[in-house]
Design an enzyme around this catalytic site. Structure first.
Site, PDB file in Angstrom:
ATOM      1  N   GLU A   1       0.828  -1.212   0.000  1.00  0.00           N
ATOM      2  CA  GLU A   1       0.000   0.000   0.000  1.00  0.00           C
ATOM      3  C   GLU A   1       0.860   1.259   0.000  1.00  0.00           C
ATOM      4  OE1 GLU A   1      -3.036   0.372  -0.669  1.00  0.00           O
ATOM      5  OE2 GLU A   1      -3.669  -1.714  -0.574  1.00  0.00           O
TER       6      GLU A   1
ATOM      7  N   TYR B   1      -6.320   6.438   4.665  1.00  0.00           N
ATOM      8  CA  TYR B   1      -6.396   5.458   3.571  1.00  0.00           C
ATOM      9  C   TYR B   1      -5.606   4.191   3.921  1.00  0.00           C
ATOM     10  CZ  TYR B   1      -5.559   2.769  -0.539  1.00  0.00           C
ATOM     11  OH  TYR B   1      -5.467   1.694  -1.387  1.00  0.00           O
TER      12      TYR B   1
ATOM     13  N   ASP C   1      -9.126   6.586  -1.440  1.00  0.00           N
ATOM     14  CA  ASP C   1      -8.097   7.393  -2.103  1.00  0.00           C
ATOM     15  C   ASP C   1      -8.719   8.037  -3.342  1.00  0.00           C
ATOM     16  OD1 ASP C   1      -8.404   5.260  -3.814  1.00  0.00           O
ATOM     17  OD2 ASP C   1      -6.279   4.700  -3.875  1.00  0.00           O
TER      18      ASP C   1
END
Length: 360
Positions: free
Chosen positions: A47, A130, A148
Site C-alpha cells: 500500500e 487510507y 483514495d
C-alpha cells in the site's frame, strides 16, 4: 454531513451493489503478489509503494524489497542506507522513511505484530486514513473505509457527486459513504474491488462503462455524465528550477559523491556535486564555484547532457558535465571518493542515476 450521506443513499440498493461488485472482483481480480497471503506487513508495504506509483512499476520493486526484508523485524533492524537503496527509483522517499520509522515502533511497542486496532495503527508515523483502512480491511477483515483518489472517482460517478475531490471535506463524505455501504461480512474483497474497479474499468479517461459490473447502480452513467466526473480543482503549477551538476573523477578513477541534507527533498540520498541551492550564471562560474567548495582543480570539462526530473511541486532541469579533479582530500562525513564498484551500494535519486548512465 451525515444527513447528506443518508440522502445520497436513498433508493440505493446496498446489498445488491455489494454482491455485484464482489462477485466481479472474485472472478476478475488481477494476480498481484501482495494478494497471495494476508500478511499485514506485506500488505502494508504494498500500500505504501502503491501511493503515487502504478501497479506495473511496483511489482518488481515489491518482489525485490520483500526478498531483502521478508519480515517486519528484518526491515525494522535494517540500516537506513540499505533501506533507501532497496527503494531507489520508486521516488517519494518520505514514504519509505516513514514506513521504516513505523515498523521500528511496531517492533518495539507491539512485539513485531502489526496492530489490528485502528487507534494504534493510525498513530504510527506516515499512516493516514487510507492506509489504515486498506491494511485493516484487507489483512484483518475489519470494515474500515479505504478512500483514495481512485475510490473517490468511482463513487463520484456511482452516486453522481459533484463535490470537489481535492477538498478534505469531500474525502470525509466519501469515507462516511463507504462506512455505510461496505460489506461487513467481507470488507477485504469489498475495498479491493472498489480499488480494482477504478484501476481496470472506471478509469480517469474513457471509462469502460459497458463492461462495468455495477453499471446498473451508476447514476452518472444513467445521466450520460460519467465523463464529467470527478470534479477536481487543479493544484498550483510546479516551480521550474535550473542548475548544473558534475561527475568528478580523480586519477585513480574514483568518483566524488556527497550526501543530501537529512531533511527536505530527497533527504539522505547521494548525489554528484552541483549548484542546486545557488545556481551559477554560466559554465565558468559553475566550475569556479565547485573548485572552491571542494578545494580542487577541475580540468577536461565536457557536457554530458541535459536532464529533467518532475516532482509534484517542482521540476528540475539539470545541465550535467564530467571532469577530472586534482588535489582533493575529503574529511567531511557527507562527502566521499568511492570506486565505481562501491558507487553501486549508494542510493541516488533517479535523475542522478540517469546522469551516471550518461557518464558511463
Amino acid at each position: 454531513m451525515k444527513e447528506n450521506v443518508q440522502q445520497i443513499l436513498d433508493h440505493f440498493h446496498i446489498e445488491q451493489f455489494q454482491h455485484d461488485l464482489i462477485h466481479w472482483f472474485v472472478k476478475e481480480q488481477r494476480d498481484l503478489p501482495w494478494r497471495k497471503e494476508k500478511d499485514p506487513y506485506k500488505i502494508w508495504v504494498s500500500e505504501v509503494m502503491l501511493q503515487q506509483t502504478r501497479v506495473d512499476t511496483v511489482i518488481p520493486y515489491f518482489y525485490k524489497f520483500i526478498e531483502k526484508f521478508p519480515t517486519l523485524d528484518a526491515l525494522a533492524e535494517a540500516e537506513e542506507k540499505e533501506v533507501l537503496k532497496a527503494w531507489e527509483g520508486l521516488g517519494y522517499y518520505s514514504r519509505i522513511r516513514n514506513l521504516h520509522a513505523a515498523v521500528k515502533e511496531v517492533k518495539e511497542k507491539y512485539d513485531g505484530c502489526v496492530p489490528a486496532s485502528k487507534e494504534q495503527f493510525s498513530s504510527l508515523k506516515g499512516v493516514g486514513p487510507y492506509t489504515t483502512g486498506a491494511v485493516l480491511s484487507i489483512a484483518y477483515d475489519i470494515p474500515e473505509p479505504a478512500v483514495d483518489g481512485n475510490v473517490m472517482r468511482v463513487l463520484s460517478r456511482i452516486f453522481y457527486i459533484t463535490d470537489d475531490i481535492a477538498k478534505g471535506s469531500t474525502r470525509k463524505k466519501f469515507e462516511q459513504l463507504v462506512s455505510c455501504i461496505i460489506a461487513h461480512d467481507n470488507p477485504s474483497d469489498f475495498n479491493q474491488a472498489l480499488m480494482e474497479l477504478g484501476a481496470l474499468i472506471c478509469t480517469p479517461k474513457s471509462p469502460s462503462c459497458f463492461l462495468c459490473p455495477v453499471q446498473r447502480h451508476c447514476r452518472a452513467f444513467a445521466e450520460g455524465a460519467e465523463g464529467k466526473l470527478p470534479v477536481k480543482t487543479k493544484g498550483k503549477a510546479p516551480k521550474h528550477v535550473s542548475f548544473r551538476a558534475i561527475v568528478l573523477a580523480d586519477k585513480k578513477g574514483s568518483i566524488l559523491i556527497e550526501k543530501r541534507p537529512n531533511s527536505g527533498l530527497l533527504a539522505n540520498l547521494w548525489q554528484f556535486p552541483n549548484d542546486e541551492h545557488a545556481p551559477t550564471a554560466d559554465d565558468q562560474a559553475f566550475i569556479k564555484e565547485i573548485s572552491e567548495r571542494y578545494g580542487v582543480v577541475i580540468r577536461s570539462v565536457q557536457q554530458i547532457g541535459t536532464f529533467q526530473h518532475v516532482f509534484s511541486h517542482v521540476v528540475w532541469h539539470i545541465e550535467a558535465y564530467k571532469g577530472e579533479a586534482i588535489g582533493l582530500t575529503v574529511d567531511v562525513p557527507t562527502r566521499k571518493w568511492v570506486t565505481i564498484e562501491e558507487l553501486a551500494s549508494y542510493a541516488f535519486p533517479v535523475v542522478y542515476q540517469k546522469i551516471w548512465q550518461a557518464y558511463e
